[in-house]
Design a protein around this motif. Structure first.
Motif, PDB file in Angstrom:
ATOM      1  N   ALA A 155      -3.593   9.758  -8.917  1.00  0.00           N
ATOM      2  CA  ALA A 155      -3.805   8.579  -9.760  1.00  0.00           C
ATOM      3  C   ALA A 155      -2.559   7.702  -9.821  1.00  0.00           C
ATOM      4  CB  ALA A 155      -4.207   9.004 -11.172  1.00  0.00           C
ATOM      5  N   GLN A 156      -1.393   8.276  -9.496  1.00  0.00           N
ATOM      6  CA  GLN A 156      -0.148   7.511  -9.467  1.00  0.00           C
ATOM      7  C   GLN A 156       0.132   6.926  -8.081  1.00  0.00           C
ATOM      8  OE1 GLN A 156       3.144   9.489 -11.705  1.00  0.00           O
ATOM      9  NE2 GLN A 156       1.636  11.108 -11.998  1.00  0.00           N
ATOM     10  N   SER A 157      -0.841   7.047  -7.202  1.00  0.00           N
ATOM     11  CA  SER A 157      -0.735   6.502  -5.838  1.00  0.00           C
ATOM     12  C   SER A 157       0.471   7.061  -5.091  1.00  0.00           C
ATOM     13  CB  SER A 157      -0.662   4.964  -5.886  1.00  0.00           C
ATOM     14  OG  SER A 157      -1.815   4.423  -6.486  1.00  0.00           O
ATOM     15  N   VAL A 158       0.726   8.359  -5.234  1.00  0.00           N
ATOM     16  CA  VAL A 158       1.847   8.954  -4.507  1.00  0.00           C
ATOM     17  C   VAL A 158       1.581   8.856  -3.015  1.00  0.00           C
ATOM     18  CG1 VAL A 158       2.457  10.534  -6.376  1.00  0.00           C
ATOM     19  CG2 VAL A 158       0.825  11.271  -4.629  1.00  0.00           C
ATOM     20  N   ASP A 159       2.658   8.697  -2.246  1.00  0.00           N
ATOM     21  CA  ASP A 159       2.533   8.581  -0.792  1.00  0.00           C
ATOM     22  C   ASP A 159       2.337   9.931  -0.123  1.00  0.00           C
ATOM     23  OD1 ASP A 159       2.882   5.809  -0.844  1.00  0.00           O
ATOM     24  OD2 ASP A 159       5.054   6.018  -0.878  1.00  0.00           O
ATOM     25  N   GLY A 160       2.745  10.996  -0.781  1.00  0.00           N
ATOM     26  CA  GLY A 160       2.622  12.343  -0.230  1.00  0.00           C
ATOM     27  C   GLY A 160       2.903  13.350  -1.325  1.00  0.00           C
ATOM     28  N   ILE A 161       2.610  14.606  -1.071  1.00  0.00           N
ATOM     29  CA  ILE A 161       2.763  15.654  -2.082  1.00  0.00           C
ATOM     30  C   ILE A 161       3.482  16.850  -1.484  1.00  0.00           C
ATOM     31  CG2 ILE A 161       1.549  17.285  -3.588  1.00  0.00           C
ATOM     32  CD1 ILE A 161      -0.728  15.276  -3.802  1.00  0.00           C
ATOM     33  N   VAL A 162       4.449  17.391  -2.243  1.00  0.00           N
ATOM     34  CA  VAL A 162       5.079  18.664  -1.907  1.00  0.00           C
ATOM     35  C   VAL A 162       4.539  19.701  -2.886  1.00  0.00           C
ATOM     36  CG1 VAL A 162       7.222  19.967  -1.694  1.00  0.00           C
ATOM     37  CG2 VAL A 162       7.173  17.541  -1.085  1.00  0.00           C
ATOM     38  N   VAL A 163       4.034  20.793  -2.364  1.00  0.00           N
ATOM     39  CA  VAL A 163       3.457  21.844  -3.201  1.00  0.00           C
ATOM     40  C   VAL A 163       4.449  22.990  -3.323  1.00  0.00           C
ATOM     41  CG1 VAL A 163       1.510  23.404  -3.539  1.00  0.00           C
ATOM     42  CG2 VAL A 163       1.158  21.214  -2.380  1.00  0.00           C
ATOM     43  N   ILE A 164       4.911  23.240  -4.555  1.00  0.00           N
ATOM     44  CA  ILE A 164       5.804  24.368  -4.823  1.00  0.00           C
ATOM     45  C   ILE A 164       5.072  25.286  -5.787  1.00  0.00           C
ATOM     46  CG2 ILE A 164       8.064  25.110  -5.649  1.00  0.00           C
ATOM     47  CD1 ILE A 164       9.045  22.276  -5.216  1.00  0.00           C
ATOM     48  N   ALA A 165       4.255  26.136  -5.257  1.00  0.00           N
ATOM     49  CA  ALA A 165       3.470  27.039  -6.086  1.00  0.00           C
ATOM     50  C   ALA A 165       3.405  28.380  -5.378  1.00  0.00           C
ATOM     51  CB  ALA A 165       2.076  26.475  -6.315  1.00  0.00           C
ATOM     52  N   PRO A 166       4.089  29.385  -5.888  1.00  0.00           N
ATOM     53  CA  PRO A 166       4.240  30.627  -5.128  1.00  0.00           C
ATOM     54  C   PRO A 166       3.036  31.544  -5.112  1.00  0.00           C
ATOM     55  CG  PRO A 166       5.379  30.785  -7.226  1.00  0.00           C
ATOM     56  CD  PRO A 166       4.872  29.382  -7.126  1.00  0.00           C
ATOM     57  N   GLN A 167       1.966  31.184  -5.821  1.00  0.00           N
ATOM     58  CA  GLN A 167       0.795  32.045  -5.814  1.00  0.00           C
ATOM     59  C   GLN A 167      -0.157  31.649  -4.685  1.00  0.00           C
ATOM     60  OE1 GLN A 167       1.832  30.356  -8.479  1.00  0.00           O
ATOM     61  NE2 GLN A 167       2.360  31.842 -10.070  1.00  0.00           N
ATOM     62  N   SER A 186       0.823  -1.215   0.000  1.00  0.00           N
ATOM     63  CA  SER A 186       0.000   0.000   0.000  1.00  0.00           C
ATOM     64  C   SER A 186       0.852   1.259   0.000  1.00  0.00           C
ATOM     65  CB  SER A 186      -0.956   0.024   1.217  1.00  0.00           C
ATOM     66  OG  SER A 186      -1.832  -1.072   1.159  1.00  0.00           O
ATOM     67  N   ARG A 187       2.097   1.136  -0.436  1.00  0.00           N
ATOM     68  CA  ARG A 187       3.013   2.267  -0.529  1.00  0.00           C
ATOM     69  C   ARG A 187       3.725   2.223  -1.873  1.00  0.00           C
ATOM     70  NH1 ARG A 187       5.161   3.754   4.385  1.00  0.00           N
ATOM     71  NH2 ARG A 187       6.563   5.106   3.236  1.00  0.00           N
ATOM     72  N   SER A 188       3.745   3.323  -2.577  1.00  0.00           N
ATOM     73  CA  SER A 188       4.428   3.375  -3.868  1.00  0.00           C
ATOM     74  C   SER A 188       5.856   3.883  -3.747  1.00  0.00           C
ATOM     75  CB  SER A 188       3.654   4.303  -4.821  1.00  0.00           C
ATOM     76  OG  SER A 188       3.718   5.653  -4.357  1.00  0.00           O
ATOM     77  N   ARG A 189       6.216   4.412  -2.588  1.00  0.00           N
ATOM     78  CA  ARG A 189       7.516   5.065  -2.368  1.00  0.00           C
ATOM     79  C   ARG A 189       7.771   6.106  -3.460  1.00  0.00           C
ATOM     80  NH1 ARG A 189      10.024   3.126   1.885  1.00  0.00           N
ATOM     81  NH2 ARG A 189      11.923   4.300   1.440  1.00  0.00           N
ATOM     82  N   THR A 190       6.711   6.856  -3.746  1.00  0.00           N
ATOM     83  CA  THR A 190       6.787   7.946  -4.719  1.00  0.00           C
ATOM     84  C   THR A 190       6.222   9.206  -4.077  1.00  0.00           C
ATOM     85  OG1 THR A 190       6.516   6.441  -6.590  1.00  0.00           O
ATOM     86  CG2 THR A 190       6.071   8.770  -6.994  1.00  0.00           C
TER      87      THR A 190
END
Length: 339
Positions: A123-135, A66-70
């Protein structure tokens, strides 16, 4: 290996198990660093993997663990130095931690684009997300989406919450402004970045706060677009007025344009005008004159982002909190005003 494998089929976990003389469950435990595996067994399995050039199927492992390590990265304005440097730093830190990175770039900051990019990562089953969006609006949209996986926002300036980490942009703006004031400048302009960028707003707040703290009169900041071309055009217009002795530019590219314009108008940096930039891009030491600027440690920011995210994913990971302090790099583009 079987005849099928010899004809080009990639080796699988059962091939490795057969060649190593172990069960496929043992190979799986080796892949997951299970503590019950003896060193001799682990070494034998790893040797076979190397021999047959076996690469674990991450999609299959995700079904089991249950982890994609992505780690997913949601990015906006990748062409700018700051966001591009942060993406590279996050990719490096993720690789060191044994994770892949999948990046979704926003073509614009509309709600539809943000939703599509987040759904692409999920949809790629990422384990977490980093948001780099300066707006600012990107972060608002992320909050409204109620993303179910852990996420960290590279948030600059202001108070950081449990979902954010960043460089203290306000402190950086104050550093640049204080440096000019301590040199004796009292007529200082600020060339700011675009109004909807969090970094631009924070650096401008730093400028205004330091000018107020030092009881130095201020003029309204000039809103730019981060480009050297805008810095050049602004510099030409400003040199027609010449009611200032120093300019704090919100990034190094606009500072480059300012220096070009000042020299084209027959004046000198820093003899006639002192210039401070922000970011310390790789070319900053090679400007003429070499640029005084505020450095952000993007490598450390990347490490902390990934560590903070993994702190929500892995029990033994260290989750950093707090901001990273910027550093003033003094070079030859600043000096005392010539009264």
């Amino acid at each position: 290996m079987s005849d099928d494998a010899e004809r080009g089929r990639a080796p699988n976990i059962r091939d490795v198990a057969r060649l190593a003389g172990v069960s496929h469950q043992t190979v799986s435990r080796v892949l997951n660093n299970h503590p019950s595996i003896r060193d001799s067994t682990r070494d034998r399995v790893l040797a076979v993997m190397d021999e047959v050039n076996y690469r674990p199927n991450r999609a299959a492992r995700a079904l089991v663990t249950s982890r994609s390590r992505t780690i997913g990265v949601l990015a906006s304005q990748r062409s700018q130095y700051g966001p591009a440097s942060m993406i590279q730093a996050i990719e490096n830190a993720s690789k060191d931690a044994g994770y892949l990175v999948s990046t979704a770039n926003l073509p614009d900051v509309s709600d539809a684009s943000i939703v599509a990019a987040v759904e692409h990562l999920l949809a790629q089953s990422v384990d977490g997300i980093v948001v780099i969006a300066p707006q600012v609006r990107v972060f608002r949209a992320i909050e409204e989406l109620q993303v179910r996986v852990p996420f960290i926002a590279v948030q600059s300036g202001g108070d950081l919450d449990d979902h954010s980490i960043g460089v203290d942009q306000v402190a950086g703006g104050r550093l640049a402004t204080r440096h000019l004031i301590e040199l004796g400048h009292r007529n200082i302009y600020h060339l700011a970045g675009p109004q909807d960028w969090i970094e631009a707003e924070a650096r401008m707040h730093g400028f205004l706060a330091e000018m107020s703290a030092q009881d130095v009169p201020t003029t309204a900041p000039i809103l730019g677009d981060w480009t050297a071309d805008f810095g050049y055009r602004a510099g030409i217009e400003l040199m027609r007025v010449r009611d200032f002795t120093a300019i704090f530019s919100s990034n190094d590219q606009m500072a480059l344009g300012l220096i070009h314009a000042i020299r084209d108008e027959g004046y000198d940096v820093p003899r006639d005008v002192s210039i401070v930039g922000f970011d310390d891009i790789p070319e900053a030491p090679h400007f003429w004159p070499p640029l005084t600027t505020v450095r952000q440690d993007f490598d450390e920011l990347g490490r902390r982002c990934v560590a903070r995210l993994l702190g929500n994913l892995e029990v033994d990971a260290v989750g950093y909190r707090g901001t990273i302090e910027p550093e003033l790099i003094v070079r030859k583009s600043t000096g005392r005003p010539a009264f």
